[in-house]
Design a protein around this motif. Sequence first.
Motif, PDB file in Angstrom:
ATOM      1  N   GLU A  68      81.757  46.852  62.819  1.00  0.00           N
ATOM      2  CA  GLU A  68      82.022  45.421  62.888  1.00  0.00           C
ATOM      3  C   GLU A  68      80.711  44.642  62.899  1.00  0.00           C
ATOM      4  OE1 GLU A  68      84.369  44.507  66.272  1.00  0.00           O
ATOM      5  OE2 GLU A  68      86.245  45.135  65.342  1.00  0.00           O
ATOM      6  N   TYR A  88      80.485  38.213  61.764  1.00  0.00           N
ATOM      7  CA  TYR A  88      80.820  37.253  60.725  1.00  0.00           C
ATOM      8  C   TYR A  88      81.808  36.224  61.299  1.00  0.00           C
ATOM      9  CZ  TYR A  88      78.907  40.740  57.467  1.00  0.00           C
ATOM     10  OH  TYR A  88      78.094  41.626  56.802  1.00  0.00           O
ATOM     11  N   GLN A 134      84.929  33.533  61.578  1.00  0.00           N
ATOM     12  CA  GLN A 134      86.273  33.408  61.025  1.00  0.00           C
ATOM     13  C   GLN A 134      86.298  32.261  60.002  1.00  0.00           C
ATOM     14  OE1 GLN A 134      89.588  34.851  61.527  1.00  0.00           O
ATOM     15  NE2 GLN A 134      88.248  36.540  62.122  1.00  0.00           N
ATOM     16  N   PHE A 174      89.077  34.053  53.806  1.00  0.00           N
ATOM     17  CA  PHE A 174      87.898  34.758  54.302  1.00  0.00           C
ATOM     18  C   PHE A 174      86.675  33.847  54.273  1.00  0.00           C
ATOM     19  CE2 PHE A 174      88.602  35.995  49.847  1.00  0.00           C
ATOM     20  CZ  PHE A 174      87.435  35.535  49.237  1.00  0.00           C
ATOM     21  N   GLN A 205      84.511  38.022  55.719  1.00  0.00           N
ATOM     22  CA  GLN A 205      85.301  38.218  56.935  1.00  0.00           C
ATOM     23  C   GLN A 205      86.701  37.684  56.719  1.00  0.00           C
ATOM     24  OE1 GLN A 205      84.730  39.728  60.066  1.00  0.00           O
ATOM     25  NE2 GLN A 205      86.929  39.367  60.100  1.00  0.00           N
ATOM     26  N   ASN A 207      91.681  40.416  59.459  1.00  0.00           N
ATOM     27  CA  ASN A 207      90.478  40.674  60.265  1.00  0.00           C
ATOM     28  C   ASN A 207      89.580  41.765  59.695  1.00  0.00           C
ATOM     29  OD1 ASN A 207      89.044  39.669  62.495  1.00  0.00           O
ATOM     30  ND2 ASN A 207      89.522  41.485  63.697  1.00  0.00           N
ATOM     31  N   SER A 244      86.549  43.158  57.407  1.00  0.00           N
ATOM     32  CA  SER A 244      85.299  42.616  56.883  1.00  0.00           C
ATOM     33  C   SER A 244      84.780  43.538  55.788  1.00  0.00           C
ATOM     34  CB  SER A 244      84.252  42.476  57.992  1.00  0.00           C
ATOM     35  OG  SER A 244      83.888  43.744  58.507  1.00  0.00           O
TER      36      SER A 244
END
Length: 701
Positions: A297, A300, A302, A309, A332, A572, A574
Amino acid sequence: MKKIIQLLVLILYIPCSFAQEKTITGVVSDEQNNVLPFVNVLIKNTKKGTTTDINGKYVIKASKGDILVFSLIGFKKEERKVKTSSVISVSMKAEKVELEEIVIINEVIEAVEDDAEESVQYNKVIPAPKKEKTKRGRVRRNNMSANLYYRGFISSPTKELKIRGTSSLEGTKDPLFIIDGIPVKKNLNKTLQNIDPEKIKSVNVIKPKNATAIYGTSGRNGCVIITTKKGDYQIENEESYKEINENHFERVTLSPLSTFSIDVDKASYSNIRRMINKGNSIPADAVKIEEMINYFEYQYPQPKDKHPFSITTEVTNTPWNDVTKLVRIGLQGKKYEQDELPASNLTFLIDVSGSMRGFNKLPLLKKAFKLLVNQLRAKDKVSIVVYAGAAGVVLEPTSGNNKEKILKALNNLRAGGSTAGGEGINLAYKLAEKNFKRNGNNRVILATDGDFNVGASSDKAMKTLIEEKRKSGVFLSVLGFGYGNYKDSKLETLADKGNGNHAYIDTMQEAQKVFGKEFGGTLYTIAKDVKIQVEFNPKKVQAYRLIGYENRLLNDEDFVDDTKDAGELGSNHSVTALYEVIPVDVNSEYLKTIPDLKYTKAIVNDYNDELLTVKFRYKKPKGEKSIELIKTVKDKTTVATDDMNFTSAVALFGMHLRGSKYKGDSKIEDVIQLAKKGKGKDEEGFRGEFVRLVKAHISAN
């Protein structure tokens, strides 16, 4: 009177003091002092509990006198009583896991009434052979073939093993060998016979008729089942990976555009982790750098506009090359909470063939799927299709509030037979289409080691099949299990062409990550056919190299072709991509001289402050027309963020594992230093685990 009141107060206070809760902490490890993540810690006779984190640490509130129960698959349960100390650390002992194949075989053979005598004779467990002194004329028993011959189970102690009674059928054919749950290819039988007898726990020999009932045509010449003491023996690596030709530097004057499909698969990292932890060598083609990078993760943001994204870019100096720059591009996906997700129509497609017998295959698969089932809602529906020599439905569509029925169907699954993967896929899609939710999430979740061997089974045949099936609007998730015969290339093809994603599950820790932490992204697609095209400014960039994504490259014209399939982005999820660029007027050993062009001249532009332009195209999950976004990246080098340092470390590790010439003069120890610089908060410990993994690889090599 005053003393009596004081005494009563004291008596009433004592039980209250005992009942006061306090915070208990500790670390759970194994006998070798390796930390154990995701251990269940439960207060006995209650539903109150927690789990250890990636570093084996736990925190729980308990009262004096409570008993803490520690449990983890593959380890014996441990109990500790809460006393005065607030620190309780535990060392768990490994538990010997009885492999399923012996039990299953016994069940099947007992049902064969017309061959009871043969069942008794040929379903004996042979004790492990012992090394003995020999006399002239006697056969040594410290060889697999000699041991079976001595005990009367095969016809001769030669290099070709033949089970007694097979000559009337096909006397020149070898029996099926299965070692620790994994079928062995015939051409490796010679290697198998030289296995060290000291490593063997038992040998189980089954005659042709019974072996055929269990394994289909694969057992037509009988079956020899070998169980080793460790339960994870590998004769030879039968895993397969798609060939990767590493991306090289492209001159901007000749090829100014770089186009590729996004990739949210993460299977490569967990697969490599498994190899390092087992001390195995790592095939270069198993190393997909983009999947390693995207396992982690990053910070980045939201998305804040109408698009599903956000886009993040960063330009820094390259850690392993003083004269190049590193460009990071990050997407993201928007996060949706579980109650925001639409109703799901899920079809579990589960491989129950003989190759799934291993403890890290079907048994692990069933436990992993339970994590998913426990999160289902009443409006979600689950069906289960299984396949071995043939395919069948074992659970018709069942509401998510009837978890007991779904879990019972999973628990009843047993492994055996050949692998008709194509037939299973056809049946699963047929069932998914029959129960299609128009405004819902329709998905087949395939769980297998990918070792298809009946019907359409080649990578090409699977590609053709799944391309046809994706027209139904049903998405696909592919979960790989096991090792020894893991077919990564086939599963990657299925996920790529089936509008889905591919993960490799080697432990319950990884199952928790896929089905727990990343539940929404695993199941719910928010954008499909996502493509990226980067145009480099010839005034600033002499050449560029995309790190990874070799199997995701597209032709430049594919970017605007809405019929061209590309990757999917889940809730969610990325996506990160790295480019190494060589600035203009820099001499590089990676660039060779090219002749001057007679008819083509470089166009001088006015974009003096731009390094590159990134274009994105995507479709909505049910859309057919692409939406385009454009982002310009300035020629401004900044100090690397924690995320950039860590991403660079993972990429550099991948290059070292692949033996890439582009790693320059860097050393693998540089990976550790770079990863530590980029470790950041690391709340769940995955970055710390990466550092330990690199250290383990260095120690082993």
